[in-house]
Design an enzyme around this catalytic site. Structure first.
Site, PDB file in Angstrom:
ATOM      1  N   ALA A  67     -89.248  71.384  -1.645  1.00  0.00           N
ATOM      2  CA  ALA A  67     -89.275  71.585  -3.094  1.00  0.00           C
ATOM      3  C   ALA A  67     -90.117  70.513  -3.752  1.00  0.00           C
ATOM      4  O   ALA A  67     -90.300  69.413  -3.216  1.00  0.00           O
ATOM      5  CB  ALA A  67     -87.853  71.553  -3.656  1.00  0.00           C
ATOM      6  N   ASP A  68     -90.628  70.840  -4.929  1.00  0.00           N
ATOM      7  CA  ASP A  68     -91.334  69.863  -5.749  1.00  0.00           C
ATOM      8  C   ASP A  68     -90.970  70.129  -7.200  1.00  0.00           C
ATOM      9  O   ASP A  68     -91.031  71.279  -7.658  1.00  0.00           O
ATOM     10  CB  ASP A  68     -92.849  69.957  -5.551  1.00  0.00           C
ATOM     11  CG  ASP A  68     -93.570  68.831  -6.268  1.00  0.00           C
ATOM     12  OD1 ASP A  68     -93.538  67.704  -5.756  1.00  0.00           O
ATOM     13  OD2 ASP A  68     -94.129  69.080  -7.360  1.00  0.00           O
ATOM     14  N   THR A  69     -90.582  69.088  -7.925  1.00  0.00           N
ATOM     15  CA  THR A  69     -90.167  69.224  -9.321  1.00  0.00           C
ATOM     16  C   THR A  69     -91.085  68.411 -10.219  1.00  0.00           C
ATOM     17  O   THR A  69     -91.380  67.253  -9.926  1.00  0.00           O
ATOM     18  CB  THR A  69     -88.708  68.738  -9.509  1.00  0.00           C
ATOM     19  OG1 THR A  69     -87.843  69.544  -8.698  1.00  0.00           O
ATOM     20  CG2 THR A  69     -88.272  68.865 -10.974  1.00  0.00           C
ATOM     21  N   GLY A 107     -90.898  74.107  -7.700  1.00  0.00           N
ATOM     22  CA  GLY A 107     -91.336  75.050  -6.684  1.00  0.00           C
ATOM     23  C   GLY A 107     -90.476  74.879  -5.444  1.00  0.00           C
ATOM     24  O   GLY A 107     -90.152  73.752  -5.056  1.00  0.00           O
TER      25      GLY A 107
END
Length: 199
Positions: A67-69, A107
């Site tokens: 994940a990427d925030t 994502g």
């Protein structure tokens, strides 16, 4: 076995709280925004790249969750605020966010092997609108001094002291913490239900 491609203690806590078993292997890739990329495209790409990095050399039947925030003011042209480089940068971010709304965009990518042992992947994004009250200069200084903002996208933690300035959000709360758990659970249930069999 589910591998979380992140060292984030917040993501780990969210998965534990949801009863989803996992192990941890951080991806350690550069998190760089590309010119012309929308925030959603950026976080989805970074999640894919993290999942691919951790998948390298894996021969067993594992499922990788990456994940990427990012925090942005504009969903079309907004550049991610990123994480504060230092206390001055954290103060700058908080002043930018004070008394306005912003978006938290995460994502998520799942990567797994199919029956033919070929890698498959699926990615998605979650977007939450966060409304923030005005933060005084004194409050900014005090909050930055606490060091809570230092490893957080946008320079704040909704589950911490910053909760006092967030009267309302529209969308998934867990996304703002760092991982949209309901989205992750739906993806696991649809694509890799075996991961949840022992949960």
């Amino acid at each position: 076995m589910l591998i979380l491609a992140s060292a984030s203690p917040r993501r780990q806590e969210l998965l534990r709280n949801a009863g989803i078993p996992f192990s941890v292997q951080p991806a350690n890739i550069p998190e760089e925004h590309r010119g012309g990329e929308t925030p959603e495209a950026c976080v989805r790409r970074l999640a894919r790249e993290k999942a691919q990095a951790v998948a390298q050399g894996k021969t067993s039947s594992v499922v990788i969750l990456a994940a990427d925030t990012e925090v942005v003011l504009d969903l079309v042209n907004g550049r991610p605020l990123g994480k504060p480089k230092d206390q001055a940068d954290a103060a700058r971010m908080l002043n930018v966010l004070s008394a306005r709304s912003h978006y938290v965009v995460t994502g998520v990518c799942l990567r797994w092997r199919n029956a033919s042992q070929e890698w498959q992947s699926k990615d998605a994004a979650e977007i939450t609108l966060v409304h923030m009250d005005k933060i005084s200069e004194a409050e900014v200084r005090e909050y930055v001094a606490s060091r809570e903002p230092m490893d957080k996208a946008g320079g704040y933690a909704i589950q911490g002291v910053a909760s006092r300035w967030i009267p309302r959000i529209e969308g998934c709360y867990f996304n703002v913490v760092g991982l949209p758990v309901p989205l992750v659970y739906r993806m696991l249930r649809e694509h890799t239900p075996e991961v949840l069999a022992g949960a």
